[in-house]
Design a protein around this motif. Sequence first.
Motif, PDB file in Angstrom:
ATOM      1  N   GLU A 276       0.843  -1.195   0.000  1.00 45.99           N
ATOM      2  CA  GLU A 276       0.000   0.000   0.000  1.00 45.99           C
ATOM      3  C   GLU A 276       0.882   1.251   0.000  1.00 45.99           C
ATOM      4  O   GLU A 276       1.846   1.347   0.750  1.00 45.99           O
ATOM      5  N   GLY A 277       0.541   2.160  -0.878  1.00 39.45           N
ATOM      6  CA  GLY A 277       1.308   3.390  -0.989  1.00 39.45           C
ATOM      7  C   GLY A 277       2.309   3.391  -2.118  1.00 39.45           C
ATOM      8  O   GLY A 277       2.777   4.452  -2.537  1.00 39.45           O
ATOM      9  N   ASP A 278       2.656   2.185  -2.624  1.00 40.94           N
ATOM     10  CA  ASP A 278       3.575   2.129  -3.764  1.00 40.94           C
ATOM     11  C   ASP A 278       2.844   2.569  -5.028  1.00 40.94           C
ATOM     12  O   ASP A 278       1.651   2.281  -5.202  1.00 40.94           O
ATOM     13  N   PRO A 279       3.529   3.260  -5.926  1.00 41.86           N
ATOM     14  CA  PRO A 279       2.857   3.732  -7.146  1.00 41.86           C
ATOM     15  C   PRO A 279       2.524   2.586  -8.091  1.00 41.86           C
ATOM     16  O   PRO A 279       3.260   1.607  -8.183  1.00 41.86           O
ATOM     17  N   LYS A 280       1.403   2.722  -8.797  1.00 39.31           N
ATOM     18  CA  LYS A 280       1.091   1.778  -9.856  1.00 39.31           C
ATOM     19  C   LYS A 280       1.989   2.085 -11.042  1.00 39.31           C
ATOM     20  O   LYS A 280       2.212   3.251 -11.371  1.00 39.31           O
ATOM     21  N   PRO A 281       2.539   1.066 -11.701  1.00 38.85           N
ATOM     22  CA  PRO A 281       3.387   1.339 -12.864  1.00 38.85           C
ATOM     23  C   PRO A 281       2.648   2.155 -13.921  1.00 38.85           C
ATOM     24  O   PRO A 281       1.421   2.080 -14.040  1.00 38.85           O
ATOM     25  N   LEU A 282       3.397   2.919 -14.681  1.00 36.64           N
ATOM     26  CA  LEU A 282       2.814   3.684 -15.777  1.00 36.64           C
ATOM     27  C   LEU A 282       2.126   2.742 -16.764  1.00 36.64           C
ATOM     28  O   LEU A 282       2.478   1.556 -16.844  1.00 36.64           O
ATOM     29  N   PRO A 283       1.148   3.234 -17.526  1.00 32.88           N
ATOM     30  CA  PRO A 283       0.341   2.345 -18.380  1.00 32.88           C
ATOM     31  C   PRO A 283       1.146   1.451 -19.316  1.00 32.88           C
ATOM     32  O   PRO A 283       0.756   0.299 -19.555  1.00 32.88           O
ATOM     33  N   TYR A 284       2.270   1.928 -19.849  1.00 33.23           N
ATOM     34  CA  TYR A 284       3.026   1.091 -20.789  1.00 33.23           C
ATOM     35  C   TYR A 284       3.653  -0.129 -20.108  1.00 33.23           C
ATOM     36  O   TYR A 284       4.031  -1.093 -20.781  1.00 33.23           O
ATOM     37  N   LEU A 285       3.750  -0.096 -18.774  1.00 36.34           N
ATOM     38  CA  LEU A 285       4.317  -1.206 -18.017  1.00 36.34           C
ATOM     39  C   LEU A 285       3.245  -2.071 -17.339  1.00 36.34           C
ATOM     40  O   LEU A 285       3.589  -3.009 -16.623  1.00 36.34           O
ATOM     41  N   TRP A 286       1.992  -1.761 -17.567  1.00 35.82           N
ATOM     42  CA  TRP A 286       0.923  -2.464 -16.854  1.00 35.82           C
ATOM     43  C   TRP A 286       0.106  -3.300 -17.836  1.00 35.82           C
ATOM     44  O   TRP A 286      -0.486  -2.776 -18.773  1.00 35.82           O
TER      45      TRP A 286
END
Length: 422
Positions: A276-286
């Motif tokens: 919790e609190g970690d950023p979600k990867p940018l869309p190109y990495l998800w």
Amino acid sequence: MIDATHDQKLTSWVANANGHADFPIQNLPLGLFSPANEAPRPGTAVGDYIIEWQALVAAGLRQDNGLTMEDVLATPALRQSLRAQLSKLLSDPQYREISEPYLHTAADCRLHLPIRIGDYTDFYAGIHHAVTVGKLFRPDNPLLPNYKHVPIGYHGRASSIRPTGAPVIRPKGQTRAPDAEAPSFGPSKRLDFELELGIWIGAGNDLGAPIPIENAAQHIAGFCLLNDWSARDFQAWEYQPLGPFLAKNFMTTISPWIITPEALAPFRLAQASRPEGDPKPLPYLWGEADQAGGALKLRLDVLIETAEMRAQNLPPHALSHSEARHMYWTAAQLVTHHASNGCNLQTGDLLGTGTISGPAPDSAGSLLELSEGGKKPVTLPSNETRAFLEDGDALILRARAEADGFVSIGFGDCRGLILPAP
């Protein structure tokens, strides 16, 4: 991808393949080997033996007798058909007599790099390693702010990659003692290992054409074990501002068999949820599919065997064990990020994951972590201690994939013996 080749009831006429720790018939890895005084050729490990792919032609299961490793790695459909044909050849007793001339005792053969490695990139995808080592180098700022947003990597040296068993010559380099005004040159006193997985690139991409995360898995031809030998004293002196150089490029050891994505299909896991609190990867990495099955269920073990242990007839000692699921980034994310700027990956390129340590002290993937930077040496069964590796030490990496309802498979040893500096 799970099919008849994974059936746990499937057995081989190569008797010791059945129940083999690494190479049962459900594995069927790809490699390059040479029998005594003969030319290298592609083959597959099965039990304690290696079968030449040429046996498929002799048995009438393939028509082409010029099958190359590059073709197989670059073409998933060809790799999958080869796996199905090898499974049939090695399980059906009718093919035994015609195949046995192409079956070689592995112990009598030399193993080579499976393909010429054009480029090698090493990543830093093990977050537990990154935090622990970061504390040693930067106590107040162990994990730099970019780590959770972007897969960190550097370009390594392909020319110094060697298969298991090749000697590791202690490197010489520049260091500076904490109380010295000027650096000195000499053999590394803080030689270390790093427990990693290697990712083999299959089909490449054109220059300027990124690889979308949805397609990245199709560009991965397989995996191996990788030991990124590290001279920590060189590293501490040279790594700022551009990162690893002579501390890393003197030698990298890999296990010589390519464990294919098809063999590992039963051992896929969902990528661990980020804290919790970690950023979600940018869309190109998800990618949703990648998050659902982009991790691997692999136990990773590190063992040491010193010259004194060999003299006392002691078995290799387990230094640590970790798991591949501790990677912060998936293999597909590493591939996608590598090509995101248009960099052209090529068949036979090799990516290292970076050191895969776990959260517990006994799951560290390097002596730097196990000995807390050399302050707490590890005691061995021979009553020796090790803060870092000494001449005569052999370091062994192993991996094992296990899942309910499937036959376990392994990677084979990734072994290197330390020799004195010249």
